[in-house]
Enzyme design. Structure first.
Site, PDB file in Angstrom:
ATOM      1  N   GLY A 192     -13.156  28.971  -7.248  1.00 19.97           N
ATOM      2  CA  GLY A 192     -11.878  29.441  -7.182  1.00 19.97           C
ATOM      3  C   GLY A 192     -10.969  29.075  -8.263  1.00 19.97           C
ATOM      4  O   GLY A 192     -11.273  28.534  -9.298  1.00 19.97           O
ATOM      5  N   CYS A 193      -9.790  28.876  -7.838  1.00 22.34           N
ATOM      6  CA  CYS A 193      -8.728  28.464  -8.723  1.00 22.34           C
ATOM      7  C   CYS A 193      -9.167  26.953  -9.455  1.00 22.34           C
ATOM      8  O   CYS A 193      -9.269  26.038  -8.591  1.00 22.34           O
ATOM      9  CB  CYS A 193      -7.296  28.566  -8.329  1.00 22.34           C
ATOM     10  SG  CYS A 193      -6.093  27.683  -9.165  1.00 22.34           S
ATOM     11  N   PHE A 194      -9.285  27.050 -10.822  1.00 17.64           N
ATOM     12  CA  PHE A 194      -9.508  25.591 -11.185  1.00 17.64           C
ATOM     13  C   PHE A 194      -8.536  24.766 -11.299  1.00 17.64           C
ATOM     14  O   PHE A 194      -8.924  23.402 -11.224  1.00 17.64           O
ATOM     15  CB  PHE A 194     -10.007  25.800 -12.731  1.00 17.64           C
ATOM     16  CG  PHE A 194      -9.348  26.611 -13.809  1.00 17.64           C
ATOM     17  CD1 PHE A 194      -7.850  26.556 -13.690  1.00 17.64           C
ATOM     18  CD2 PHE A 194      -9.876  27.301 -14.675  1.00 17.64           C
ATOM     19  CE1 PHE A 194      -7.148  27.058 -14.776  1.00 17.64           C
ATOM     20  CE2 PHE A 194      -9.177  27.926 -15.859  1.00 17.64           C
ATOM     21  CZ  PHE A 194      -7.968  27.971 -15.692  1.00 17.64           C
TER      22      PHE A 194
ATOM     23  N   CYS B  85      -7.010  23.948  -8.469  1.00 16.89           N
ATOM     24  CA  CYS B  85      -7.363  23.257  -7.220  1.00 16.89           C
ATOM     25  C   CYS B  85      -8.861  22.404  -7.315  1.00 16.89           C
ATOM     26  O   CYS B  85      -8.751  20.961  -6.983  1.00 16.89           O
ATOM     27  CB  CYS B  85      -7.872  24.618  -6.176  1.00 16.89           C
ATOM     28  SG  CYS B  85      -6.704  25.446  -5.548  1.00 16.89           S
ATOM     29  N   THR B  86      -9.925  23.108  -8.082  1.00 18.18           N
ATOM     30  CA  THR B  86     -11.190  22.313  -8.130  1.00 18.18           C
ATOM     31  C   THR B  86     -11.078  21.143  -9.270  1.00 18.18           C
ATOM     32  O   THR B  86     -11.536  20.112  -8.519  1.00 18.18           O
ATOM     33  CB  THR B  86     -12.070  23.323  -8.615  1.00 18.18           C
ATOM     34  OG1 THR B  86     -12.008  24.660  -8.152  1.00 18.18           O
ATOM     35  CG2 THR B  86     -13.631  22.983  -8.449  1.00 18.18           C
TER      36      THR B  86
END
Length: 176
Positions: free
Chosen positions: A11-13, A15-16
């Site tokens: 998902g959204c990098f 967040c990751t």
């Protein structure tokens, strides 16, 4: 033991990247774009959903401190592995989850972890297991986004709760 690289799309990098920076044994986390067919894509191009890239992170880690299997178990906890083109509020093929393996050993470990975790989910795992091909680092303004903008609405409402959940569930893997 030599360092390894893991390339993961969850998902959204933003967040990751923030999630993996919490882990001991992680030496570097770089947000960027994995897979795809357009060389050196921009964020705007990837957001159209037509380049074939996923928002991803490259994690440089010490497998003597953080085994690849543990890194993957953590990865499955910080994204929804049953959702094909959506992670939380983010929708589109660029948010599709994947593990891009760099070696046959990484592939074997990923297959084993996916088999181990599959019974824990109410739906089949949608996270793809793909051979690594390309990774392009994201533009500088995406790097350390959460650390630089903790009060931004997306950071407060999406990233912070995800990190809190990870901190509670994976205390043994976290940096002191």
């Amino acid at each position: 033991m030599p360092e390894e690289i893991a390339t993961l799309a969850g998902g959204c990098f933003w967040c990751t990247e923030a999630a993996f920076k919490l882990l001991r044994g992680v030496l570097e986390v770089v947000p960027g774009y994995a897979g795809g067919h357009v060389p050196h894509p921009t964020y705007e191009e990837v957001c159209t959903g037509t380049t074939g890239h996923r928002e991803a992170v490259q994690v440089r880690f010490d497998p003597g401190v953080l085994p690849y299997a543990d890194l993957l178990r953590y990865f499955f906890a910080v994204h929804d592995p049953t959702s094909e083109d959506r992670q939380g509020p983010d929708v589109g093929p660029q948010y599709s989850p994947a593990i891009f393996y760099h070696s046959e050993e990484q592939k074997r470990v990923a297959e084993a972890v996916m088999r181990e975790l599959a019974p824990l989910y109410p739906k089949p795992i949608a996270t793809k297991l793909l051979p690594f091909t390309t990774f392009y680092p994201a533009e500088a303004y995406h790097r350390d986004y959460f650390a630089r903008h903790p009060e931004a609405p997306y950071c407060r409402l999406v990233i912070a709760p995800k990190l809190e959940k990870a901190r509670k569930a994976f205390k043994s893997l976290l940096r002191p």
